[in-house]
Enzyme design. Structure first.
Site, mmCIF file in Angstrom:
data_model
loop_
_atom_site.group_PDB
_atom_site.id
_atom_site.type_symbol
_atom_site.label_atom_id
_atom_site.label_comp_id
_atom_site.label_asym_id
_atom_site.label_seq_id
_atom_site.Cartn_x
_atom_site.Cartn_y
_atom_site.Cartn_z
ATOM 1 N N CYS A 270 42.967 42.394 45.671
ATOM 2 C CA CYS A 270 44.396 42.175 45.941
ATOM 3 C C CYS A 270 45.071 43.533 45.808
ATOM 4 O O CYS A 270 44.398 44.566 45.881
ATOM 5 C CB CYS A 270 44.992 41.090 45.041
ATOM 6 S SG CYS A 270 44.981 41.419 43.272
ATOM 7 N N HIS B 163 26.930 46.232 30.682
ATOM 8 C CA HIS B 163 27.355 45.685 29.385
ATOM 9 C C HIS B 163 27.875 44.254 29.477
ATOM 10 O O HIS B 163 27.750 43.497 28.520
ATOM 11 C CB HIS B 163 28.469 46.551 28.778
ATOM 12 C CG HIS B 163 27.983 47.875 28.281
ATOM 13 N ND1 HIS B 163 28.657 48.616 27.339
ATOM 14 C CD2 HIS B 163 26.890 48.604 28.601
ATOM 15 C CE1 HIS B 163 28.004 49.738 27.089
ATOM 16 N NE2 HIS B 163 26.925 49.763 27.856
ATOM 17 N N HIS C 85 23.117 43.500 25.240
ATOM 18 C CA HIS C 85 24.477 42.963 25.155
ATOM 19 C C HIS C 85 24.527 41.439 25.277
ATOM 20 O O HIS C 85 25.600 40.856 25.306
ATOM 21 C CB HIS C 85 25.351 43.602 26.234
ATOM 22 C CG HIS C 85 25.480 45.100 26.060
ATOM 23 N ND1 HIS C 85 26.434 45.677 25.256
ATOM 24 C CD2 HIS C 85 24.730 46.113 26.558
ATOM 25 C CE1 HIS C 85 26.276 46.993 25.276
ATOM 26 N NE2 HIS C 85 25.251 47.285 26.058
HETATM 27 C C1 RB5 Z 1 50.967 40.848 46.230
HETATM 28 O O1 RB5 Z 1 52.190 41.398 46.538
HETATM 29 C C2 RB5 Z 1 50.456 41.370 44.898
HETATM 30 O O2 RB5 Z 1 51.214 40.845 43.858
HETATM 31 C C3 RB5 Z 1 48.998 41.035 44.724
HETATM 32 O O3 RB5 Z 1 48.270 41.585 45.774
HETATM 33 C C4 RB5 Z 1 48.335 41.526 43.463
HETATM 34 O O4 RB5 Z 1 48.540 42.894 43.284
HETATM 35 C C5 RB5 Z 1 48.592 40.758 42.239
HETATM 36 O O5 RB5 Z 1 48.025 41.004 41.174
#
Ligand code: RB5
Length: 144
Positions: free
Chosen positions: A65, A98, A132
């Site tokens: 993300c 780990h 671990h």
């Molecule tokens: C999206 O705008 C953003 O919040 C998402 O991609 C991410 O970074 C969230 O943790």
């Protein structure tokens, strides 16, 4: 390996690059979206990858993300998932060595594509160090 892969809208290009890279390395990709650059909500994609790893026959999962933070928070809600948010090859290596991380999280807005791709390679190729194991057992105990 069979690897589940998903991103939100912030990391579509990185997901495509990582998917192609993993295929070149000989892995099978289960691409779980998202489909386009339209804004989507990352929790459903993190849940899909967690499910693919826990119940869908995938060995590992990669979640992308903007920062990797949201994906890692959600993935770690699932019992049996050890999701690691990494930013460099050292943390990627240690996530395997780990922590036996079975999901790797990266941020497309925080980590460049070359480093991100290298992180995925190192994470996959580094074996877990059994010294671990006791810590993994303690994690499982806390989950249970
Ligand atoms: C999206 O705008 C953003 O919040 C998402 O991609 C991410 O970074 C969230 O943790």
């Amino acid at each position: 390996m069979r690897i589940a892969l998903a991103s939100d809208h912030a990391a579509v290009a990185l997901r495509q690059a990582i998917g192609q890279h993993l295929q070149k390395l000989g892995h099978t990709i289960e691409d779980l979206g998202c489909d386009a650059d339209d804004r989507v909500d990352y929790p459903q994609y993190a849940a899909a990858v967690a499910g693919a790893v826990l119940h869908g026959g995938c060995d590992k999962g990669v979640l992308l993300c903007g920062t990797g933070i949201g994906m890692s928070i959600v993935a770690n809600k699932f019992e049996g998932i050890r999701a690691a948010l990494v930013h460099d090859v050292t943390t990627a290596r240690l996530a395997s060595e780990h922590n036996a991380a079975n999901v790797l999280c990266l941020g497309a807005r925080t980590t460049g594509p070359l480093v991100a791709t290298e992180c995925v390679t190192v994470w996959i190729e580094t074996p877990f160090d059994a010294r671990h194991q006791v810590r993994l057992d303690l994690i499982a105990k806390i989950e249970g």
